[in-house]
Design an enzyme around this catalytic site. Sequence first.
Site, PDB file in Angstrom:
ATOM      1  N   ASN A   6      -0.513   8.440   3.680  1.00 34.25           N
ATOM      2  CA  ASN A   6      -1.318   7.270   3.962  1.00 34.25           C
ATOM      3  C   ASN A   6      -0.550   6.434   4.984  1.00 34.25           C
ATOM      4  O   ASN A   6       0.403   5.756   4.620  1.00 34.25           O
ATOM      5  CB  ASN A   6      -1.549   6.492   2.651  1.00 34.25           C
ATOM      6  CG  ASN A   6      -2.261   5.172   2.883  1.00 34.25           C
ATOM      7  OD1 ASN A   6      -2.773   4.905   3.967  1.00 34.25           O
ATOM      8  ND2 ASN A   6      -2.293   4.339   1.845  1.00 34.25           N
ATOM      9  N   LYS A   8      -1.484   3.877   6.585  1.00 35.03           N
ATOM     10  CA  LYS A   8      -1.843   2.455   6.545  1.00 35.03           C
ATOM     11  C   LYS A   8      -2.076   1.932   7.972  1.00 35.03           C
ATOM     12  O   LYS A   8      -2.535   2.692   8.820  1.00 35.03           O
ATOM     13  CB  LYS A   8      -0.778   1.664   5.775  1.00 35.03           C
ATOM     14  CG  LYS A   8      -0.521   2.276   4.383  1.00 35.03           C
ATOM     15  CD  LYS A   8       0.263   1.397   3.463  1.00 35.03           C
ATOM     16  CE  LYS A   8       0.446   2.092   2.129  1.00 35.03           C
ATOM     17  NZ  LYS A   8       1.101   1.264   1.113  1.00 35.03           N
ATOM     18  N   HIS A  92      -7.964   1.745  -2.499  1.00 37.84           N
ATOM     19  CA  HIS A  92      -6.516   1.513  -2.481  1.00 37.84           C
ATOM     20  C   HIS A  92      -6.236   0.081  -2.930  1.00 37.84           C
ATOM     21  O   HIS A  92      -7.015  -0.828  -2.655  1.00 37.84           O
ATOM     22  CB  HIS A  92      -5.977   1.752  -1.064  1.00 37.84           C
ATOM     23  CG  HIS A  92      -4.478   1.760  -1.019  1.00 37.84           C
ATOM     24  ND1 HIS A  92      -3.742   0.604  -0.990  1.00 37.84           N
ATOM     25  CD2 HIS A  92      -3.597   2.787  -1.033  1.00 37.84           C
ATOM     26  CE1 HIS A  92      -2.458   0.918  -0.986  1.00 37.84           C
ATOM     27  NE2 HIS A  92      -2.332   2.234  -1.009  1.00 37.84           N
ATOM     28  N   GLU A  94      -4.381  -2.118  -1.819  1.00 37.59           N
ATOM     29  CA  GLU A  94      -4.369  -3.110  -0.726  1.00 37.59           C
ATOM     30  C   GLU A  94      -5.792  -3.508  -0.345  1.00 37.59           C
ATOM     31  O   GLU A  94      -6.044  -4.646   0.048  1.00 37.59           O
ATOM     32  CB  GLU A  94      -3.585  -2.547   0.471  1.00 37.59           C
ATOM     33  CG  GLU A  94      -2.089  -2.538   0.177  1.00 37.59           C
ATOM     34  CD  GLU A  94      -1.309  -1.433   0.873  1.00 37.59           C
ATOM     35  OE1 GLU A  94      -1.817  -0.811   1.813  1.00 37.59           O
ATOM     36  OE2 GLU A  94      -0.154  -1.187   0.446  1.00 37.59           O
ATOM     37  N   GLU A 164      -1.444   4.782  -8.620  1.00 34.79           N
ATOM     38  CA  GLU A 164      -0.463   4.041  -7.838  1.00 34.79           C
ATOM     39  C   GLU A 164      -0.175   2.707  -8.520  1.00 34.79           C
ATOM     40  O   GLU A 164      -0.923   1.729  -8.313  1.00 34.79           O
ATOM     41  CB  GLU A 164      -0.996   3.790  -6.429  1.00 34.79           C
ATOM     42  CG  GLU A 164      -1.356   5.052  -5.687  1.00 34.79           C
ATOM     43  CD  GLU A 164      -1.318   4.843  -4.176  1.00 34.79           C
ATOM     44  OE1 GLU A 164      -0.515   5.507  -3.524  1.00 34.79           O
ATOM     45  OE2 GLU A 164      -2.082   4.009  -3.670  1.00 34.79           O
ATOM     46  N   GLY A 170       5.388   0.337  -1.817  1.00 32.18           N
ATOM     47  CA  GLY A 170       6.116  -0.298  -0.727  1.00 32.18           C
ATOM     48  C   GLY A 170       7.282  -1.158  -1.173  1.00 32.18           C
ATOM     49  O   GLY A 170       7.853  -1.901  -0.384  1.00 32.18           O
ATOM     50  N   SER A 209       6.209   4.461  -3.533  1.00 34.84           N
ATOM     51  CA  SER A 209       7.611   4.706  -3.158  1.00 34.84           C
ATOM     52  C   SER A 209       8.084   6.117  -3.483  1.00 34.84           C
ATOM     53  O   SER A 209       9.246   6.318  -3.841  1.00 34.84           O
ATOM     54  CB  SER A 209       8.542   3.664  -3.804  1.00 34.84           C
ATOM     55  OG  SER A 209       8.195   2.366  -3.372  1.00 34.84           O
ATOM     56  N   GLY A 230       3.075   6.652   1.252  1.00 33.26           N
ATOM     57  CA  GLY A 230       2.940   5.618   2.277  1.00 33.26           C
ATOM     58  C   GLY A 230       4.114   5.675   3.247  1.00 33.26           C
ATOM     59  O   GLY A 230       4.143   6.474   4.182  1.00 33.26           O
ATOM     60  N   GLY A 231       5.098   4.829   3.008  1.00 30.34           N
ATOM     61  CA  GLY A 231       6.232   4.678   3.931  1.00 30.34           C
ATOM     62  C   GLY A 231       6.848   5.999   4.369  1.00 30.34           C
ATOM     63  O   GLY A 231       7.099   6.213   5.564  1.00 30.34           O
TER      64      GLY A 231
HETATM   65  P1  PGA Z   1       4.415   3.702  -0.506  1.00 31.76           P
HETATM   66  O1  PGA Z   1       2.815   3.570  -0.446  1.00 31.76           O
HETATM   67  O2  PGA Z   1       4.719   5.171  -0.579  1.00 31.76           O
HETATM   68  O3  PGA Z   1       4.891   3.084   0.784  1.00 31.76           O
HETATM   69  O4  PGA Z   1       4.870   2.958  -1.701  1.00 31.76           O
HETATM   70  C1  PGA Z   1       1.989   4.410  -1.217  1.00 31.76           C
HETATM   71  C2  PGA Z   1       0.560   3.980  -1.047  1.00 31.76           C
HETATM   72  O5  PGA Z   1       0.289   2.772  -0.985  1.00 31.76           O
HETATM   73  O6  PGA Z   1      -0.347   4.831  -0.949  1.00 31.76           O
END
Ligand code: PGA
Length: 253
Positions: A6, A8, A92, A94, A164, A170, A209, A230-231
């Site tokens: 992802n 983002k 998601h 967010e 999640e 994050g 994470s 994500g990251g």
């Molecule tokens: P993250 O994000 O791996 O940066 O924690 C995961 C996500 O929000 O899908």
Amino acid sequence: MLIAGNWKMNTTLDTARTLANEVVAAVGDPGAVQVAMCPPFVSLDAVFNTLRGSSVKLGAQNMHDVDGGAYTGEIAASMLRSVGCDYVILGHSERRQYFGETDAGVNRKVQQALKHGLIPIVCVGEVLDERRAGKEQAVVKTQVEKALQDVTLANAAQLVIAYEPVWAIGTGETATPEQAQEMHAFIRSLLTAQYGAMAADIHILYGGSMKPGNAADLLSQTDVDGGLIGGASLKAPDFAAIVTAGQNAVAGA
Ligand code: PGA
């Protein structure tokens, strides 16, 4: 096993192309692991061209819940199909937190994605206060049941759920493998109540994470069928290392 990136709101057209190329090269033949990347809308077409001939699939990060029309700024499922998307991330945290998405809205999007042949990656997860209050299962139960309301057994095989925990997204903080397994088993039980034995085939991803250092422990849990990254999906070597951890988990299962 499914490992999905992802991205983002990161990358421009050029850097998205570069990252997609790097991921394809780093991942190689992922074997039994399905791999997908979800870039921003404006880069989907370019990234799809980069992915041609590879086994990496394309996904989007959101979409609208109707076929088309006067919805300025929105993107329809048919548009995502037309640029090569197989997947779409829906609900998601967010989107829920910053854009007011509700369980009912997520349900409409899930139905719409399925109608257009997109595989929805449906995100659920509790915030820190809910976990501290011991309410994480109640919260996730509501999110799962409402997101999947009236989704038929015939369509259920196409579903992907991503657990999640919001406190782990994050933040560098990760659910322990035990916490992840406990919630994934709980989600599996909810899916079994709705769909019976085929719930065993629904992918339940962990997100929050996940990185090369913790992926092996998380992905080897019985009910963890992959990751939403994500990251770490923004660095091709890290993402590829997570795919390798997925391959090892499949081989060791
Ligand atoms: P993250 O994000 O791996 O940066 O924690 C995961 C996500 O929000 O899908």
